[in-house]
Design a protein around this motif. Structure first.
Motif, short mmCIF file in Angstrom:
data_model
loop_
_atom_site.label_atom_id
_atom_site.label_comp_id
_atom_site.label_asym_id
_atom_site.label_seq_id
_atom_site.Cartn_x
_atom_site.Cartn_y
_atom_site.Cartn_z
N THR A 146 -45.50 -53.93 -26.10
CA THR A 146 -45.18 -53.02 -27.20
C THR A 146 -44.48 -51.77 -26.70
OG1 THR A 146 -47.38 -52.04 -27.04
CG2 THR A 146 -47.10 -53.82 -28.63
N ASP A 147 -44.52 -51.55 -25.39
CA ASP A 147 -43.84 -50.40 -24.80
C ASP A 147 -42.54 -50.88 -24.16
OD1 ASP A 147 -42.94 -48.17 -23.51
OD2 ASP A 147 -44.73 -47.87 -22.28
N PRO A 148 -41.38 -50.50 -24.70
CA PRO A 148 -40.10 -50.99 -24.17
C PRO A 148 -39.87 -50.68 -22.70
CG PRO A 148 -39.80 -49.88 -26.29
CD PRO A 148 -41.21 -49.61 -25.86
N LYS A 149 -40.55 -49.67 -22.17
CA LYS A 149 -40.37 -49.32 -20.76
C LYS A 149 -40.80 -50.45 -19.84
CE LYS A 149 -40.93 -44.34 -21.56
NZ LYS A 149 -41.79 -43.17 -21.30
N LEU A 150 -41.75 -51.25 -20.30
CA LEU A 150 -42.24 -52.36 -19.48
C LEU A 150 -41.18 -53.44 -19.30
CD1 LEU A 150 -45.90 -52.73 -20.81
CD2 LEU A 150 -45.13 -51.67 -18.67
N LEU A 151 -40.20 -53.52 -20.25
CA LEU A 151 -39.11 -54.49 -20.10
C LEU A 151 -38.28 -54.16 -18.87
CD1 LEU A 151 -37.89 -54.87 -23.80
CD2 LEU A 151 -39.20 -56.53 -22.48
N GLU A 152 -38.06 -52.87 -18.64
CA GLU A 152 -37.29 -52.45 -17.47
C GLU A 152 -38.09 -52.68 -16.20
OE1 GLU A 152 -34.02 -51.15 -15.46
OE2 GLU A 152 -34.19 -51.52 -17.63
N LYS A 153 -39.41 -52.41 -16.29
CA LYS A 153 -40.28 -52.57 -15.13
C LYS A 153 -40.29 -54.03 -14.66
CE LYS A 153 -45.15 -52.27 -13.77
NZ LYS A 153 -46.53 -51.93 -14.22
N HIS A 154 -40.33 -54.98 -15.61
CA HIS A 154 -40.43 -56.41 -15.27
C HIS A 154 -39.07 -57.10 -15.36
CE1 HIS A 154 -44.69 -55.87 -15.28
NE2 HIS A 154 -44.78 -55.68 -16.60
N LYS A 155 -37.99 -56.33 -15.26
CA LYS A 155 -36.65 -56.87 -15.46
C LYS A 155 -36.35 -58.09 -14.59
CE LYS A 155 -31.82 -55.33 -15.29
NZ LYS A 155 -30.92 -54.17 -15.05
N ALA A 156 -36.64 -57.98 -13.28
CA ALA A 156 -36.34 -59.09 -12.35
C ALA A 156 -37.19 -60.30 -12.65
CB ALA A 156 -36.55 -58.63 -10.92
N LEU A 157 -38.49 -60.08 -12.94
CA LEU A 157 -39.39 -61.19 -13.23
C LEU A 157 -38.98 -61.89 -14.53
CD1 LEU A 157 -41.88 -62.86 -12.62
CD2 LEU A 157 -43.29 -61.04 -13.62
N ILE A 158 -38.63 -61.09 -15.53
CA ILE A 158 -38.20 -61.67 -16.81
C ILE A 158 -36.95 -62.53 -16.61
CG2 ILE A 158 -37.24 -61.11 -19.09
CD1 ILE A 158 -39.14 -58.66 -19.12
N LYS A 159 -36.04 -62.04 -15.75
CA LYS A 159 -34.81 -62.79 -15.49
C LYS A 159 -35.13 -64.16 -14.89
CE LYS A 159 -30.34 -62.51 -13.17
NZ LYS A 159 -29.44 -61.70 -12.33
N ASN A 160 -36.12 -64.18 -13.99
CA ASN A 160 -36.52 -65.45 -13.37
C ASN A 160 -37.21 -66.36 -14.38
OD1 ASN A 160 -35.46 -64.82 -10.84
ND2 ASN A 160 -37.33 -63.77 -10.19
N LEU A 161 -38.06 -65.76 -15.24
CA LEU A 161 -38.76 -66.56 -16.24
C LEU A 161 -37.78 -67.23 -17.21
CD1 LEU A 161 -41.79 -64.21 -17.15
CD2 LEU A 161 -41.90 -66.40 -15.94
N LEU A 162 -36.67 -66.53 -17.46
CA LEU A 162 -35.71 -67.05 -18.45
C LEU A 162 -34.51 -67.74 -17.79
CD1 LEU A 162 -35.62 -64.03 -20.98
CD2 LEU A 162 -37.18 -65.99 -20.91
N ALA A 163 -34.63 -68.04 -16.50
CA ALA A 163 -33.49 -68.60 -15.77
C ALA A 163 -32.99 -69.90 -16.37
CB ALA A 163 -33.87 -68.81 -14.31
N ASP A 164 -33.89 -70.75 -16.87
CA ASP A 164 -33.45 -72.03 -17.45
C ASP A 164 -32.67 -71.81 -18.75
OD1 ASP A 164 -34.56 -73.41 -15.41
OD2 ASP A 164 -36.37 -74.04 -16.50
N LEU A 165 -32.97 -70.71 -19.43
CA LEU A 165 -32.30 -70.42 -20.71
C LEU A 165 -30.98 -69.67 -20.50
CD1 LEU A 165 -35.45 -69.23 -22.71
CD2 LEU A 165 -34.42 -71.51 -22.68
N PHE A 166 -30.83 -69.06 -19.34
CA PHE A 166 -29.62 -68.28 -19.02
C PHE A 166 -29.06 -68.79 -17.68
CE2 PHE A 166 -31.94 -65.66 -21.94
CZ PHE A 166 -30.98 -64.93 -22.65
N PRO A 167 -28.41 -69.96 -17.69
CA PRO A 167 -27.92 -70.54 -16.43
C PRO A 167 -26.94 -69.59 -15.72
CG PRO A 167 -27.76 -72.12 -18.23
CD PRO A 167 -28.10 -70.82 -18.85
N THR A 168 -27.09 -69.47 -14.43
CA THR A 168 -26.23 -68.59 -13.64
C THR A 168 -24.77 -69.02 -13.73
OG1 THR A 168 -28.07 -68.21 -12.10
CG2 THR A 168 -25.85 -67.65 -11.33
N GLY A 169 -24.53 -70.31 -13.78
CA GLY A 169 -23.17 -70.81 -13.82
C GLY A 169 -22.41 -70.43 -15.10
#
Length: 805
Positions: free
Chosen positions: A62-85
């Motif tokens: 509920t605190d948007p600041k946590l999105l920035e804090k977990h930015k790298a982890l979130i990117k990895n969690l969503l890697a299948d949905l956001f293909p690097t290629g």
């Protein structure tokens, strides 16, 4: 997306309490971790280990600041949905649907956001708080209750690029990872509730009653995908703008359309212009909508088409309807093989380096040329000219509509100012026109005459007293003044140049002056003017060039002449201006009062400006057959007429001291109680009385104002008084009642004169009442009007009339 991490609840209110959660992704990873595929299982287990210390990723952020804090982890969690290629091609991010909350951008979206600038704050186009709330409620009804409300509509983000060109991106949402849950604050929705809500989109209070603010949990995240729909959206916006009723000549409309064209063409400095084409006269003309410039004309009002383009280029545009394109104007000028290099230089002088000129065609008729210009070479060319194929139909329809609206306005002005079809009788003409149209296939279908029977006439006039005498006097003064100037000049020339011809002209001018002072004949003005213009002035122009010693005196003489008529026109000009001012002000009062009188009962009204202002009124049941008629409306109009005449006399009293030429006015009303008929004369395009007996009324009208009191040489009209002419005893009694009432209102004086009118040709037995007008002395005339104000007002009116014509 600049609101991304600042405030989850950026809307005014929402039925949702938002929790950004990745629980569905984590649950999917748990299934993979339990599978037998080692490399996928190991990868999933590793991600779950990294996420385990942060329960908020599963429970909800509920605190948007946590999105920035977990930015790298979130990117990895969503890697299948956001293909690097695909990150450099797809325009995609994680989001909360309909909220401006986005994170985990692809590289292309990040680049788009960076180019938009740090000050850019993105929001969904035309997406109101009300629409957001109802859409959220529909999401609950569909997701939780199983209904199928279709609330989808195209949603767009408008994002400027690095050059400031507005790009339009279509929004697509994927809500597979969103879950909607009720809270203890939620209200159970019944089928009856849904039926009520279905018919009450605009009742926001009802929606908030059934779905209280924050009563449902929106848990999870969505995926927003954007695609560049700039051209399609810009064309749609152009259509919307062109369909608006706003005038094309408004500056903000033109600027908005230029922005749309810039989006379509991706050219920051693109400008649009328009030039009207008159095919019959073979001229380019400035369009009637002023804020759209013509680059063909530049600063001219019109120009012959052949003076702009060579024959082939002109034929290609005006006849073949092809585009005229110059991708590099500078190069075009330098090319020796081109025949339109003069036009290219004309463009270059305006800073134009590339252009597209496209003809606008409607029903095989060329209306004008749309102009696209840029200050950069190559920006506009024959390839991107093809984009106009999608745009021109809408522009053509709008400009055609504009010209149709303009023609309607012109017709309305002609109807109002230049024809006798008053709005009170318009219904009769419309009825006949419709009958003719509906029977157009009938060979015997002829136009019926428009006749109104059994109507009562009222006639009134405020006449400039002795206008013919005053006009002759002003003419005499100007002619004498000019002859005296010429005599002085010729006597001076005679001292320098001893020519018998000079002596002859002095003799002729002296003879003319003597005749004018003795008796100004009807043809004197034309004869003297012709003599001066064709004999005297050419002689002076000759001496001006060969005799330097008389140059200054001749030049001073010509400076005293009116620039238009080339004669001394001082007193006549003052007379004309005074007459115009009187007519203008009195006519304005009468027209304004007439608009009020029409509200009592519809009646036909026509006004004429002569040496004064005359008016005819006709009232009766046949003028307005759908409204019940009573004689009281005739009586009311008669009383109104006298009141209006009093007001007009007072207006003259106020402006009289400021007039450049002193004139007096007299007022007259003719009473006629016998009903008559009027017929519209098709050949003259005006109404006239119908029948031999009714013609008696017209005879009286034309002769009465110059009549004398019977047995005397005194005119029946007199300055400062209203004369009421009648023939029947009951008419006298009726008007004496009106006079008594107006005396009570302090509009007319207490003395009433009564006399017989001299016999007119074929008309005898007329009588008259004459009453003095009480002028409103509370308004000081010399402070009410000044000559300069009157002259400026008259000039403004003439200018407006000329513009209208």
């Amino acid at each position: 997306m600049r609101t991304t991490m600042n405030d989850i609840e950026q809307f005014e209110s929402s039925p949702f309490y938002v929790k950004i959660s990745f629980h569905k992704v984590l649950e999917s990873l748990e299934e993979i971790a339990a599978s037998d595929i080692d490399y996928r299982s190991d990868y999933a287990k590793a991600l779950l280990r990294h996420a385990e210390p942060f329960p908020e990723l599963r429970d909800g952020i509920t605190d948007p600041k946590l999105l920035e804090k977990h930015k790298a982890l979130i990117k990895n969690l969503l890697a299948d949905l956001f293909p690097t290629g695909l990150t450099k091609n797809e325009i995609k991010a994680a989001t909360i649907p309909f909220y401006n909350i986005t994170f985990n951008y692809t590289e292309r979206l990040r680049s788009i956001m960076d180019n938009a600038g740090t000050d850019f704050d993105m929001s969904i186009r035309d997406f109101s708080d009300h629409e957001f709330y109802v859409m959220g409620c529909c999401l609950i009804l569909n997701s939780y209750y199983g209904y199928h409300f279709d609330f989808s509509r195209p949603l767009f983000y408008d994002i400027p690029d690095a050059e400031g060109i507005m790009k339009h991106y279509r929004i697509l949402y994927n809500a597979d990872f969103v879950e909607i849950l009720p809270t203890e604050k939620s209200v159970k929705i019944t089928e009856e509730d849904v039926k009520i809500l279905m018919d009450n989109f605009n009742n926001i209070n009802l929606w908030k009653e059934k779905f209280p603010e924050g009563s449902w949990i929106l848990k999870g995240f969505g995926i927003v995908s954007l695609f560049d729909a700039t051209t399609e959206s810009a064309i749609s916006n152009l259509k919307t703008n062109l369909l608006k009723s706003d005038d094309l000549d408004k500056k903000d409309i033109k600027a908005n359309q230029e922005d749309i064209f810039r989006s379509i063409y991706k050219i920051p400095d693109l400008k649009i212009g328009f030039t009207e084409v008159n095919v019959e006269e073979n001229v380019f003309k400035a369009a009637p909508f002023g804020h759209i410039k013509s680059y063909i004309l530049k600063d001219k009002a019109e120009i012959n088409c052949n003076a702009v383009f060579c024959g082939n280029s002109l034929k290609n545009m005006t006849t073949e309807h092809n585009y005229f394109v110059i991708s590099d104007v500078e190069n075009y000028v330098c090319s020796k093989s081109t025949s339109d290099s003069d036009f290219a230089e004309h463009l270059l002088s305006q800073g134009i380096k590339s252009c597209i000129l496209a003809p606008l065609i409607k029903n095989d008729t060329l209306m004008g040329i749309i102009e696209l210009v840029s200050s950069k070479p190559g920006e506009l060319n024959s390839i991107n000219a093809n984009k106009l194929a999608y745009i021109l139909p809408f522009l053509t329809d709008r400009i055609d509509s504009y010209y149709s609206e303009l023609q309607n306005q012109i017709d309305a002005i002609i109807q109002k100012e230049y024809t006798a079809i008053h709005h009170s009788v318009y219904w009769k003409f419309r009825e006949e026109a419709l009958r003719h149209i509906n029977n157009r296939d009938n060979k015997n279908n002829t136009y019926k005459e428009i006749v109104f029977k059994e109507i009562y006439p009222l006639y009134g006039q405020i006449d400039v007293k002795g206008s013919s005498t005053a006009r002759n006097k002003s003419t005499e003064q100007d002619l004498v003044k000019q002859i005296e100037k010429l005599l002085s000049l010729f006597r001076y020339i005679a001292a320098v140049e001893k020519l018998p011809l000079i002596a002859q002209h002095i003799y002729e001018l002296e003879s003319m002056e003597e005749r004018i002072k003795k008796d100004l004949q009807a043809d004197s003005e034309a004869m003297i003017q012709n003599y001066i213009k064709h004999e005297i002035h050419p002689l002076l122009e000759h001496f001006d060039t060969v005799k330097p010693e008389v140059h200054q005196r001749i030049e001073d003489y010509f400076k005293t002449l009116d620039s238009k008529v080339k004669m001394v026109y001082d007193h006549r000009k003052d007379f004309d201006e005074a007459l115009s001012i009187i007519n203008k002000h009195l006519a304005e009062i009468l027209d304004r009062k007439q608009a009020e009188a029409q509200k009592f009962y519809p009646h036909y009204y026509e006004r004429f400006k002569t040496d004064g202002v005359e008016h005819n009124l006709y009232i009766g049941a046949s003028i307005a057959p759908k409204q019940p008629y009573s004689p009281l409306y005739l009586e009311n109009l008669r009383l109104w007429q006298i009141q209006a005449m009093c007001e007009m006399e007072n207006e003259y009293y106020k402006l009289s001291p400021a007039l450049p030429y002193q004139l007096d006015v007299t007022s007259l009303i003719l009473v006629f109680s016998t009903p008559i008929s009027i017929r519209f004369r098709m050949d003259e395009k005006r109404f006239d009385v119908d029948g031999t007996y009714n013609a008696r009324y017209e005879v009286v009208k034309k002769r009465i104002d110059k009549s004398n009191i019977k047995g005397t040489n005194e005119r029946i009209t007199e300055k400062g008084k209203i004369t009421i002419v009648y023939s029947q005893k009951q008419e006298e009694a009726e008007y004496r009642r009106y006079i008594k009432f107006l005396q009570h209102q302090n509009l007319i004086g207490s003395v009433i004169e009564q006399f017989e009118v001299e016999d007119l040709q074929g008309v005898t037995g007329l009588k008259a009442l004459r009453v003095p007008i009480i002028y409103n002395i509370n308004e000081t005339p010399d402070t009410t009007y000044s000559y300069d104000d009157l002259l400026k007002e008259l000039t403004d009116v003439e200018t407006r009339n000329n513009d209208t014509i």
